[in-house]
Design a protein around this motif. Structure first.
Motif, short mmCIF file in Angstrom:
data_model
loop_
_atom_site.label_atom_id
_atom_site.label_comp_id
_atom_site.label_asym_id
_atom_site.label_seq_id
_atom_site.Cartn_x
_atom_site.Cartn_y
_atom_site.Cartn_z
N TRP A 236 0.85 -1.20 0.00
CA TRP A 236 0.00 0.00 0.00
C TRP A 236 0.88 1.24 0.00
CZ3 TRP A 236 0.23 3.74 3.80
CH2 TRP A 236 0.96 3.41 4.94
N ALA A 238 0.44 5.89 0.38
CA ALA A 238 -0.34 7.13 0.45
C ALA A 238 0.59 8.26 0.05
CB ALA A 238 -0.90 7.35 1.85
N VAL A 265 -4.37 7.44 -2.22
CA VAL A 265 -4.04 6.20 -1.51
C VAL A 265 -4.21 5.08 -2.53
CG1 VAL A 265 -4.67 7.00 0.78
CG2 VAL A 265 -6.42 5.98 -0.67
N HIS A 279 -4.97 3.32 -7.65
CA HIS A 279 -5.17 4.29 -6.57
C HIS A 279 -6.47 5.04 -6.74
CE1 HIS A 279 -3.09 6.66 -9.77
NE2 HIS A 279 -3.98 7.58 -9.41
N GLY A 281 -8.31 8.88 -5.04
CA GLY A 281 -7.92 10.10 -4.36
C GLY A 281 -8.84 11.25 -4.70
#
Length: 352
Positions: A236, A238, A265, A279, A281
């Motif tokens: 993962w 961010a 993220v 992703h 966002g």
């Protein structure tokens, strides 16, 4: 300026490995043209190199681990191993024609821990294409003729207008730290729209309502800079991207600016068929500014100066995107936005 920087280039991880041999014999075989047994010079077990040891009759008697992690690392300038001090251990077809930068970056690699060996090459160049539709609202309209100072028109109505923008941008970026990327951008932007302004009691108090249409077709060079900060784990990440750009449009007296803030993220994917990330966002754009135009109007006359204070009624939009790592040096990006504005971004990145 109506674009954004793409950033999600940080976690393209290469998991494809170089195949050194299709089949490795497990025992020595006799050769019809040699008095000595035909044995492999090395055998690969779990990615390691094992070397045969011979007795005085040149018979294989034992096998030991070599000092090299992999055969491709021994003396190979593109991989890690014996006699090698260049590269990350992952080869790319691009290595044959475009050398790597060998910059001593990023700094402080230790903060990446076990993932330091998966960091991308520090220097990157990109081409990014953006097609964007956004709504623009007007807070004030000022009109004047010739060299007179513009004055606000009280009895004016300007409906929200949709502008279409297209930009072609080149970008150069550098990973200064494992979690910080800085970049600069330069390119060309074109935006089109049709602004309708209904004015009452102008230029005289007894004048009736007049509809002024101001077609907009602006284009010019764009330049800017930005920074991306990233945190993440094995699967993962961010990120937060902030950039500011200036576009010098034709027919305008001053450059237009845009501040873009984009949190994302995502999930890192390493599989046989896809290496990269997906992703979601959001994007925030601050493009509040004054647009100045000089137009000729059939009723009001020529040299009509129009100054419009504009802003975006919905500065935020939702986004979803992906980055596909063809290998550690070549990545393709695709992102789409919806909500306050709609856009499609696509691009190609080469890393050095």
């Amino acid at each position: 300026m109506f674009h954004r920087s793409l950033l999600a280039l940080l976690f393209g991880l290469l998991c494809a490995s170089t195949v050194l041999a299709d089949d490795v014999p497990s025992s020595a075989q006799s050769s019809p043209w040699s008095p000595y047994p035909m044995v492999p010079e090395s055998e690969f077990v779990s990615g390691s190199s094992s070397v045969w040891i011979y007795d005085e009759q040149f018979q294989p008697v034992a096998m030991q681990e070599s000092c090299c992690d992999t055969l491709v690392g021994c003396g190979d300038s593109f991989a890690d191993g014996c006699g090698d001090n260049i590269g990350s251990g992952r080869k790319s077809p691009l290595d044959r024609c475009i050398p790597r930068s060998h910059l001593p970056l990023p700094l402080c690699k230790d903060i990446a821990g076990d993932r330091a060996e998966k960091l991308l090459p520090p220097l990157g160049t990109s081409y990014v294409f953006t097609s964007l539709d956004r709504n623009v609202a007007v807070s004030d309209v000022r009109l004047s003729f010739g060299a007179n100072l513009p004055v606000s028109v009280d009895r004016v109505e300007v409906p929200t207008t949709t502008f279409h923008a297209v930009s072609h941008v080149s970008r150069i970026d550098l990973w200064v730290f494992p979690c910080v990327n800085v970049y600069g951008i330069v390119g060309h932007t074109q935006t089109k729209g049709d602004v309708a302004v209904e004015v009452d009691a102008f230029p005289l108090p007894t004048s009736g309502p007049v509809l002024i249409r101001a077609p907009v077709n602006l284009y010019g060079p764009t330049a800017g800079f930005g920074v991306t900060s990233v945190v993440g784990g094995d699967c993962w990440f961010a990120s937060l991207d902030v950039n500011k750009t200036w576009t010098t449009f034709n027919r305008l007296d001053s450059s237009l600016t845009a501040l873009v803030i984009t949190p994302r993220v995502g999930m890192i994917i390493e599989s046989r068929f896809f290496n990269g990330e997906v992703h979601v966002g959001a994007m925030y754009q601050d493009t509040a500014q004054t647009v100045e135009l000089t137009i000729d109007h059939a009723i009001l006359g020529n040299d009509l100066n129009v100054r419009v204070d504009q802003f975006e009624p919905n500065p935020w939009n939702f986004l979803v995107g992906t980055m596909w790592a063809l290998d550690e040096r070549v990545q393709v990006i695709l992102e789409g936005g919806m909500g306050g504005r709609s856009y499609v971004i696509t691009g190609l990145t080469l890393r050095y």
